[in-house]
Write an enzyme that holds these catalytic residues in place. Structure first.
Site, PDB file in Angstrom:
ATOM      1  N   LEU A 110       0.823  -1.208   0.000  1.00  0.00           N
ATOM      2  CA  LEU A 110       0.000   0.000   0.000  1.00  0.00           C
ATOM      3  C   LEU A 110       0.862   1.265   0.000  1.00  0.00           C
ATOM      4  CD1 LEU A 110      -2.762  -1.081   2.555  1.00  0.00           C
ATOM      5  CD2 LEU A 110      -2.944  -0.993   0.056  1.00  0.00           C
ATOM      6  N   HIS A 124       6.539  -9.621   5.144  1.00  0.00           N
ATOM      7  CA  HIS A 124       6.467  -8.294   4.517  1.00  0.00           C
ATOM      8  C   HIS A 124       6.150  -7.219   5.566  1.00  0.00           C
ATOM      9  CE1 HIS A 124       5.027  -5.550   1.122  1.00  0.00           C
ATOM     10  NE2 HIS A 124       4.558  -4.959   2.191  1.00  0.00           N
TER      11      HIS A 124
END
Ligand code: NI
Length: 156
Positions: free
Chosen positions: A89, A130
């Protein structure tokens, strides 16, 4: 709850190391709620607190199996490796191929202060690795073997 602004790559906050949460207070609970709302509104599968400008070791994840809230998460075991696609994002214009462990075990505290151990594989394992990288100022673009603009082939 309120939706928060997601920082994008280039913002120096994304490159800083986040600090451990020392106690669960109302502010932390509200942050967890706001992070989940922000992640769902952006159609993300994970969000780390530094991405909304808060340098705390807090992550929310939902890979389609329900919301997981991770406070002070630590990966305690890694097994295997696999290369797969990733996006972020905070890096809205790029996607890449990243090598990650196939299986991870992760210890964290939930919002009630309970210590939890999860054993993850597949997308959840990738997502945990991540998001935990975000807590140390690392982005997937640092690790990507292949990086390309999302509209590289004219498709979305
Ligand atoms: Ni990300």
């Amino acid at each position: 709850m309120s939706k928060l602004k997601i920082l994008v790559a280039g913002d120096p906050v994304l490159r800083q190391k986040a600090q451990e949460v020392e106690r669960m207070d109302k502010k932390t609970l509200r942050l967890l709620d706001d992070m989940a709302e922000t992640m769902y509104a952006a159609n993300g599968v994970g969000l780390a607190a530094p991405q909304i400008g808060v340098l705390k070791r807090i992550v929310v994840i939902d890979v389609g199996e329900g919301l997981i809230e991770l406070i002070n998460p630590v990966i305690t075991y890694r097994e295997g490796s696999a290369v797969g696609p990733e996006g972020c994002l905070s890096v809205p214009d790029y996607e890449g191929e990243v090598e990650r462990a196939e299986i991870v075990h992760c210890e964290y505290y939930d919002r009630k202060g309970r210590k939890i151990l999860i054993k993850a594989d597949g997308l959840l394992a990738v997502c945990i690795q991540h998001e935990l990288d975000h807590l140390d100022g690392v982005l997937f673009i640092d690790k990507a073997k292949v990086l390309m603009p999302k509209d590289f082939d004219g498709e979305q």
